[in-house]
Each structure stands twice: as C-alpha cells, then as structure tokens.
Design a protein around this motif. Structure first.
Motif, mmCIF file in Angstrom:
data_model
loop_
_atom_site.group_PDB
_atom_site.id
_atom_site.type_symbol
_atom_site.label_atom_id
_atom_site.label_comp_id
_atom_site.label_asym_id
_atom_site.label_seq_id
_atom_site.Cartn_x
_atom_site.Cartn_y
_atom_site.Cartn_z
ATOM 1 N N MET A 210 -16.376 0.860 -7.047
ATOM 2 C CA MET A 210 -15.806 0.008 -5.994
ATOM 3 C C MET A 210 -14.500 -0.652 -6.412
ATOM 4 O O MET A 210 -14.185 -1.770 -5.986
ATOM 5 C CB MET A 210 -16.808 -1.058 -5.537
ATOM 6 N N ARG A 211 -13.730 0.025 -7.232
ATOM 7 C CA ARG A 211 -12.380 -0.479 -7.518
ATOM 8 C C ARG A 211 -11.529 -0.392 -6.255
ATOM 9 O O ARG A 211 -11.713 0.517 -5.444
ATOM 10 C CB ARG A 211 -11.697 0.353 -8.611
ATOM 11 N N PRO A 212 -10.560 -1.286 -6.112
ATOM 12 C CA PRO A 212 -9.597 -1.098 -5.021
ATOM 13 C C PRO A 212 -8.782 0.173 -5.257
ATOM 14 O O PRO A 212 -8.654 0.650 -6.387
ATOM 15 C CB PRO A 212 -8.699 -2.339 -5.118
ATOM 16 N N THR A 213 -8.256 0.712 -4.192
ATOM 17 C CA THR A 213 -7.409 1.888 -4.325
ATOM 18 C C THR A 213 -6.220 1.606 -5.236
ATOM 19 O O THR A 213 -5.660 0.508 -5.223
ATOM 20 C CB THR A 213 -6.896 2.364 -2.957
ATOM 21 N N ALA A 214 -5.835 2.612 -6.000
ATOM 22 C CA ALA A 214 -4.682 2.497 -6.882
ATOM 23 C C ALA A 214 -3.472 3.234 -6.340
ATOM 24 O O ALA A 214 -2.444 3.299 -7.013
ATOM 25 C CB ALA A 214 -5.030 3.043 -8.273
ATOM 26 N N ARG A 215 -3.588 3.777 -5.101
ATOM 27 C CA ARG A 215 -2.480 4.615 -4.641
ATOM 28 C C ARG A 215 -2.152 4.523 -3.152
ATOM 29 O O ARG A 215 -1.100 4.998 -2.728
ATOM 30 C CB ARG A 215 -2.756 6.085 -4.982
ATOM 31 N N MET A 216 -3.011 3.922 -2.326
ATOM 32 C CA MET A 216 -2.791 4.028 -0.892
ATOM 33 C C MET A 216 -2.040 2.863 -0.276
ATOM 34 O O MET A 216 -1.511 2.980 0.823
ATOM 35 C CB MET A 216 -4.127 4.220 -0.179
ATOM 36 N N VAL A 217 -1.987 1.724 -0.951
ATOM 37 C CA VAL A 217 -1.226 0.605 -0.390
ATOM 38 C C VAL A 217 0.258 0.937 -0.360
ATOM 39 O O VAL A 217 0.971 0.597 0.590
ATOM 40 C CB VAL A 217 -1.495 -0.691 -1.178
ATOM 41 N N SER A 218 0.743 1.625 -1.391
ATOM 42 C CA SER A 218 2.150 2.026 -1.393
ATOM 43 C C SER A 218 2.419 3.027 -0.275
ATOM 44 O O SER A 218 3.516 3.034 0.316
ATOM 45 C CB SER A 218 2.543 2.616 -2.745
ATOM 46 N N GLN A 219 1.438 3.870 0.051
ATOM 47 C CA GLN A 219 1.607 4.801 1.162
ATOM 48 C C GLN A 219 1.638 4.059 2.501
ATOM 49 O O GLN A 219 2.424 4.400 3.399
ATOM 50 C CB GLN A 219 0.497 5.844 1.162
ATOM 51 N N ILE A 220 0.806 3.036 2.634
ATOM 52 C CA ILE A 220 0.846 2.217 3.847
ATOM 53 C C ILE A 220 2.217 1.541 3.977
ATOM 54 O O ILE A 220 2.788 1.460 5.071
ATOM 55 C CB ILE A 220 -0.274 1.167 3.832
ATOM 56 N N ALA A 221 2.743 1.061 2.853
ATOM 57 C CA ALA A 221 4.069 0.438 2.890
ATOM 58 C C ALA A 221 5.123 1.427 3.360
ATOM 59 O O ALA A 221 6.022 1.075 4.143
ATOM 60 C CB ALA A 221 4.426 -0.103 1.506
ATOM 61 N N ALA A 222 5.034 2.672 2.904
ATOM 62 C CA ALA A 222 6.002 3.682 3.310
ATOM 63 C C ALA A 222 5.872 4.004 4.800
ATOM 64 O O ALA A 222 6.876 4.227 5.495
ATOM 65 C CB ALA A 222 5.817 4.944 2.471
ATOM 66 N N LEU A 223 4.638 4.034 5.313
ATOM 67 C CA LEU A 223 4.455 4.217 6.755
ATOM 68 C C LEU A 223 5.076 3.057 7.520
ATOM 69 O O LEU A 223 5.705 3.248 8.570
ATOM 70 C CB LEU A 223 2.971 4.334 7.086
ATOM 71 N N GLY A 224 4.894 1.835 6.998
ATOM 72 C CA GLY A 224 5.498 0.682 7.646
ATOM 73 C C GLY A 224 7.010 0.760 7.687
ATOM 74 O O GLY A 224 7.645 0.446 8.708
ATOM 75 N N LEU A 225 7.612 1.193 6.584
ATOM 76 C CA LEU A 225 9.071 1.331 6.551
ATOM 77 C C LEU A 225 9.550 2.365 7.560
ATOM 78 O O LEU A 225 10.652 2.238 8.109
ATOM 79 C CB LEU A 225 9.527 1.713 5.141
ATOM 80 N N ALA A 226 8.728 3.395 7.819
ATOM 81 C CA ALA A 226 9.110 4.401 8.807
ATOM 82 C C ALA A 226 9.256 3.796 10.199
ATOM 83 O O ALA A 226 10.008 4.321 11.031
ATOM 84 C CB ALA A 226 8.077 5.529 8.831
ATOM 85 N N LEU A 227 8.551 2.695 10.457
ATOM 86 C CA LEU A 227 8.661 2.034 11.758
ATOM 87 C C LEU A 227 10.018 1.376 11.974
ATOM 88 O O LEU A 227 10.340 0.950 13.085
ATOM 89 C CB LEU A 227 7.560 0.983 11.902
ATOM 90 N N GLN A 228 10.824 1.306 10.915
ATOM 91 C CA GLN A 228 12.182 0.787 11.046
ATOM 92 C C GLN A 228 13.146 1.843 11.598
ATOM 93 O O GLN A 228 14.317 1.546 11.843
ATOM 94 C CB GLN A 228 12.687 0.291 9.679
ATOM 95 N N HIS A 229 12.691 3.069 11.777
ATOM 96 C CA HIS A 229 13.507 4.131 12.373
ATOM 97 C C HIS A 229 14.050 3.637 13.722
ATOM 98 O O HIS A 229 13.316 3.040 14.514
ATOM 99 C CB HIS A 229 12.650 5.384 12.568
ATOM 100 N N PRO A 230 15.334 3.872 14.000
ATOM 101 C CA PRO A 230 15.910 3.363 15.257
ATOM 102 C C PRO A 230 15.145 3.785 16.501
ATOM 103 O O PRO A 230 15.090 3.029 17.480
ATOM 104 C CB PRO A 230 17.329 3.960 15.251
ATOM 105 N N GLY A 231 14.537 4.964 16.483
ATOM 106 C CA GLY A 231 13.793 5.414 17.646
ATOM 107 C C GLY A 231 12.420 4.780 17.781
ATOM 108 O O GLY A 231 11.824 4.830 18.868
ATOM 109 N N LEU A 232 11.910 4.189 16.689
ATOM 110 C CA LEU A 232 10.582 3.578 16.719
ATOM 111 C C LEU A 232 10.638 2.063 16.805
ATOM 112 O O LEU A 232 9.726 1.438 17.350
ATOM 113 C CB LEU A 232 9.782 3.974 15.468
ATOM 114 N N ARG A 233 11.694 1.487 16.241
ATOM 115 C CA ARG A 233 11.782 0.029 16.222
ATOM 116 C C ARG A 233 11.846 -0.503 17.656
ATOM 117 O O ARG A 233 12.667 -0.086 18.457
ATOM 118 C CB ARG A 233 13.000 -0.419 15.425
ATOM 119 N N GLY A 234 10.973 -1.411 17.981
ATOM 120 C CA GLY A 234 10.906 -1.970 19.325
ATOM 121 C C GLY A 234 9.877 -1.302 20.206
ATOM 122 O O GLY A 234 9.596 -1.807 21.306
ATOM 123 N N GLN A 235 9.325 -0.179 19.767
ATOM 124 C CA GLN A 235 8.287 0.473 20.568
ATOM 125 C C GLN A 235 7.018 -0.371 20.618
ATOM 126 O O GLN A 235 6.375 -0.478 21.668
ATOM 127 C CB GLN A 235 7.965 1.857 19.991
#
Length: 368
Positions: A210-235
């Motif tokens: 039951m350790r916390p994930t060692a690799r998926m929070v950074s992937q979530i952060a990268a998905l979040g940064l993708a929301l800064q795409h001009p076509g997605l921001r404000g959707q």
C-alpha cells in the motif's frame, strides 16, 4: 536548522467545498448525481472489486473530485458513470452499449450519455499517450482509435470532449492508483505486457504494501499542463491541483519524494530522535509539494518536537493539498480520515498543546 519547505497558503473557499464533500451522504444531496446512483447501485457496483476498494468507491471517488473541481453536470455524470459500458482497462460492464444506451440517455440526458459512451469505447491508453505527447490539433481536438480488433475505427474528439476526458482521467488516476498498480500495470500508458504473473507472483499479491504511487502524480501533472493548450483553455474549469494546472512535476522528483516519505512511514530512519525523519520528510515535501500526506506527517513530527508554529504551517499546507484533490494519495486510509487527523494537528498547533503521553493520543478530538 535548514529553511522550511514552502507550504501552500490555505484557500478557505476551496476548503469549504472540500468540507461539504466529507460526509458520506454528499452524493445524496447532489441534485444532478443523486437520481442516477440507485440505478448504478442496482447493477451491483457496491460488490465489485476495484483496485483499492469497490467499484462503488471508485465511481463515487472520481465524481467527488470532479465536484470539488467545480465541473459541470455532464462531466460529473461522466465521472460517476465513466466505466459502466466497460472499457479496455476493466471487464466491468454494467450497461450493454448495444442495447441500453437509450435507457441511460433517458436517465442522464443525451449529452452526458454521449460522453460516457465515447469515454468507454475509445482507446483510453492511446488518448493519454497522445495528450502527453502533445498531439492535439491546433483547435484542441484529437483523433483516437476506438477499442476493438484491428483495423480499428477512429473517432474525432472535439476540444470540449478532450478537455472533459483529460480532467476525468486525472480524477480517475488519483482515486485508484497505488503501488500495486505501479507493479502490475507498469509503464502505463505504455503497459509492459512481458511479465508473467507466476514469475512475478510477489508483485501480484493484492493489495501489497500500500505504498503511494511513485510515478502517476507526475503524469497527472502533465495531463493538467495539457489543459493549458489554447484550444482547451476555457473549455472547463481548471482543477485546482498543481496551482490550477500551471505547474509540472518531474518523474524523478516524484519517485524520490515517494521513497523518502515511505522510508519515514516504515521507520527506516534513526528512531532515537526526530532529526533524521524530519529532514527526510522536509526533502520529500520540497520535491513534491502537491500531495498532503508528507506535509501532514511532518506537522506531527514538528508537534512532537515542540515546534508549534512550524507544525501549523505544515498542517495548513496539508489541508490545502487534500482540499485540492478530493482523494487520498496514500490509500492506507481514506481522504476524509487524512483531513480529520490534519485538523487535529492544526488545532493542537494553534492551541499550543500536544499529548506528552502516548496513550493520550487515543483521546484527541476536534473542538467546536
């Protein structure tokens, strides 16, 4: 004494939203989701296994994060129903897409059902790969394959759909992912299929340490940064995690922070005094300031050392992180329990008291 980590200041409005979701009955008070839940429960989701809990826990947990993130009705319904037609990740089919789409449409509306159908029938692994690789078109749209045998059909996702699926993927990941999935589902979204279960039996034992994930929070952060795409921001409203999806987290920093945190949890530090464990957790927080559990444990160490001011800062930072996610990173206990103990720590730090006897820890309670 080294400088403290930078703890995020509290966002009172965000914490108030989180408080409204701490009660197990929050879903019954959601006018959009409550009418849908009985039909879903009637399909046995409360009895199905799913990762760190049951399928009901998972669906409700994803919907809770989306509610906390201020998402509109259709996206919150997608969170509650995001696997009910089944998908490439799980064999849990609660509604037959060939015969029951009309029934679900009558319950949630055509627009919400359309999102659920697309999310269940597209290749979600390919979707995540393409979003992480920055393959969005100029307007924010994306072409992905549908599930099924080759040659696969493709579907053109509109920018709103891409934004919705990205946000739901973020909530879906934080709700379910812990070390057992790190081991058996390694390298997601490019899963390693080469490891036979019989050989790697130790990794397959559920739920593992039951350790916390060692690799998926950074992937979530990268998905979040993708929301800064001009076509997605404000959707759609940006989730409040990672400073409203404006900051990243490297895979190296995440892995190191998780290892440091877990070394303290496992008492793999000198036990005669607090210095080693405190320094270890401080470094974990510096490397990954976006999850609350390391800050919460650090607050207790500060209290144990008589450092009430530092404990209050760490506890407030932990509450801010917990309030941003709506789900626990360390899944040994549930999200609401992490918040409850953190509020005890903050109350004790602000009042200048902490039990001097071990047995008195059993008696602490939130006042007011």
């Amino acid at each position: 004494m080294s400088a403290l980590p930078a703890f995020a200041p509290p966002d009172d409005a965000l914490f108030q939203r989180a408080q409204s979701l701490l009660d197990d009955e929050w879903l019954a008070h959601d006018a959009d989701l409550a009418p849908v839940l009985p039909m879903v429960l009637a399909r046995g989701v409360g009895q199905d296994w799913h990762k760190a809990g049951t399928f009901r826990h998972h669906l409700v947990g994803v919907a809770r994060s989306l509610a906390l993130w201020g998402q509109p009705r259709d996206v919150r319904l997608l969170g509650l129903l995001h696997s009910v037609y089944g998908n490439a990740f799980v064999d849990l089919v609660k509604f037959d897409a060939a015969s029951e789409r009309g029934r679900l449409q009558a319950l949630v509306g055509e627009s919400a059902e359309h999102l659920v159908y697309l999310f269940c029938t597209m290749s979600r692994a390919q979707f995540v790969q393409k979003v992480l690789a920055g393959e969005l078109q100029a307007d924010g749209s994306l072409v992905v394959e549908k599930n099924g045998p080759a040659p696969r059909q493709t579907v053109h996702l509109a920018p709103y759909e891409v934004a919705a699926f990205t946000i739901v993927s973020m909530a879906d990941t934080i709700e379910q992912w812990f070390s057992w999935q790190d081991d058996i589902y390694s390298r997601f979204p490019a899963v390693d299929p080469s490891r036979p279960q019989a050989v790697h039996w130790a990794a397959s034992l559920w739920p593992g340490p039951m350790r916390p994930t060692a690799r998926m929070v950074s992937q979530i952060a990268a998905l979040g940064l993708a929301l800064q795409h001009p076509g997605l921001r404000g959707q759609l409203p940006l989730p409040p995690v990672f400073d409203h999806c404006s900051q990243g987290l490297t895979a190296q920093d995440e892995a190191a922070a998780t290892a440091l945190y877990w070394s303290v949890i496992q008492l793999a530090q000198p036990l005669v005094d607090l210095d080693g464990a405190t320094a270890t957790l401080e470094q974990a927080v510096r490397l990954n300031p976006w999850v609350g559990e390391p800050q919460m444990v650090l607050a207790q160490l500060y209290l144990s050392a008589g450092r009430a001011h530092d404990a209050a800062c760490a506890a407030r930072g932990a509450l801010q992180a917990f309030s941003a996610w709506g789900n626990a990173w360390d899944k040994r206990v549930q999200w609401d329990a992490w918040i409850a103990w953190t509020r005890i720590l903050l109350q004790s730090a602000e009042e200048g008291g902490w039990p001097a006897r071990l047995d008195k820890l059993n008696n602490v309670a939130l006042k007011g």
